[in-house]
Design a protein around this motif. Structure first.
Motif, PDB file in Angstrom:
ATOM      1  N   ALA A   7       0.806  -1.217   0.000  1.00  0.00           N
ATOM      2  CA  ALA A   7       0.000   0.000   0.000  1.00  0.00           C
ATOM      3  C   ALA A   7       0.843   1.273   0.000  1.00  0.00           C
ATOM      4  N   MET A   8       2.147   1.156  -0.277  1.00  0.00           N
ATOM      5  CA  MET A   8       3.011   2.328  -0.303  1.00  0.00           C
ATOM      6  C   MET A   8       2.929   3.134  -1.613  1.00  0.00           C
ATOM      7  N   PRO A   9       2.700   2.502  -2.782  1.00  0.00           N
ATOM      8  CA  PRO A   9       2.627   3.272  -4.033  1.00  0.00           C
ATOM      9  C   PRO A   9       1.405   4.192  -4.080  1.00  0.00           C
TER      10      PRO A   9
ATOM     11  N   GLU B 288      -4.796  -1.050  -8.953  1.00  0.00           N
ATOM     12  CA  GLU B 288      -4.473  -2.032  -9.990  1.00  0.00           C
ATOM     13  C   GLU B 288      -3.996  -3.343  -9.370  1.00  0.00           C
ATOM     14  N   ALA B 289      -3.214  -3.230  -8.307  1.00  0.00           N
ATOM     15  CA  ALA B 289      -2.726  -4.430  -7.624  1.00  0.00           C
ATOM     16  C   ALA B 289      -3.869  -5.174  -6.939  1.00  0.00           C
ATOM     17  N   VAL B 290      -4.796  -4.427  -6.358  1.00  0.00           N
ATOM     18  CA  VAL B 290      -5.963  -5.036  -5.720  1.00  0.00           C
ATOM     19  C   VAL B 290      -6.805  -5.777  -6.756  1.00  0.00           C
ATOM     20  N   LEU B 291      -7.041  -5.144  -7.897  1.00  0.00           N
ATOM     21  CA  LEU B 291      -7.833  -5.778  -8.954  1.00  0.00           C
ATOM     22  C   LEU B 291      -7.136  -7.035  -9.485  1.00  0.00           C
ATOM     23  N   ALA B 292      -5.817  -6.982  -9.581  1.00  0.00           N
ATOM     24  CA  ALA B 292      -5.071  -8.166 -10.015  1.00  0.00           C
ATOM     25  C   ALA B 292      -5.228  -9.300  -9.009  1.00  0.00           C
TER      26      ALA B 292
END
Length: 210
Positions: free
Chosen positions: A187-189, A196-200
């Motif tokens: 959650a740093m970016p 996008e990372a969550v959706l992936a």
């Protein structure tokens, strides 16, 4: 009608759960998925009253009472709102759920993860998220973000660093135990990159684009 999906957003205080939960809900809505955002403890009147109680820094609440209060708030939310929504085909995104109690009361308070899991399984009828997103930040960043909110810390937020270190370790243990359900996201970016990372991490649950 297919049953809705239950997605929980977890992490230490200051990980950005509320922001990233809102961003996820907006994205799901944009994809035409019926979705409801709820928070824990809270979401319905009984649970909101319990939230006010457990957050009050003027109260001394024992560790076991704290765990039971959170489980009670969760039980009411599930029966009154979460289960009906899921049964009706609506997705539910929860800002905290079961794993918060396992990490904060089970690990942080030292009550034992399995002991706390048992009372929550009773309270929720064994309901588990279809996917849990564990947002990770280092403890220093989490504390700094809390301070930047400009709000007085609640009862849990006033705890010392050793407590949050135990909570963080508890989350790591949970993620290692259940890698299919719990997906860890840095959650740093910037928020868009986190989304996008969550959706992936949810790609296998999302319906194909029409």
């Amino acid at each position: 009608m297919p049953r809705g999906r239950l997605i929980s957003i977890e992490g230490i205080d200051g990980a950005g759960k509320t922001t990233h939960a809102r961003n996820l809900v907006a994205e799901l809505e944009a994809r035409g998925i019926p979705v409801r955002l709820l928070r824990e403890p809270g979401g319905v009147e009984v649970s909101e009253r319990i939230r006010a109680l457990v957050s009050d820094p003027s109260l001394r609440v024992s560790a076991r009472a704290e765990a039971l209060l959170y489980a009670a708030a969760r039980a009411q939310l599930v029966e009154e709102l979460v289960e009906p929504l899921l049964s009706g085909g609506t997705w539910v995104v929860l800002d905290r759920f079961l794993d918060s109690s396992l990490a904060y009361q089970g690990a942080g308070r030292g009550l034992g993860i399995e002991e706390v899991r048992a009372i929550n399984e009773f309270g929720t009828g064994g309901l588990l998220p279809d996917r849990t997103i564990l947002l990770t930040v280092d403890l220093a960043t989490g504390r700094a973000r809390q301070a930047d909110r400009g709000q007085a810390p609640d009862r849990l937020e006033q705890e010392y660093g050793a407590f949050f270190a135990a909570v963080e370790e508890g989350y790591r243990e949970l993620a290692a135990r259940e890698p299919e359900r719990i997906r860890t996201v840095d959650a740093m970016p910037p928020p868009r990159a986190v989304l996008e990372a969550v959706l992936a991490a949810m790609a296998d649950l999302l319906p194909e684009a029409g």
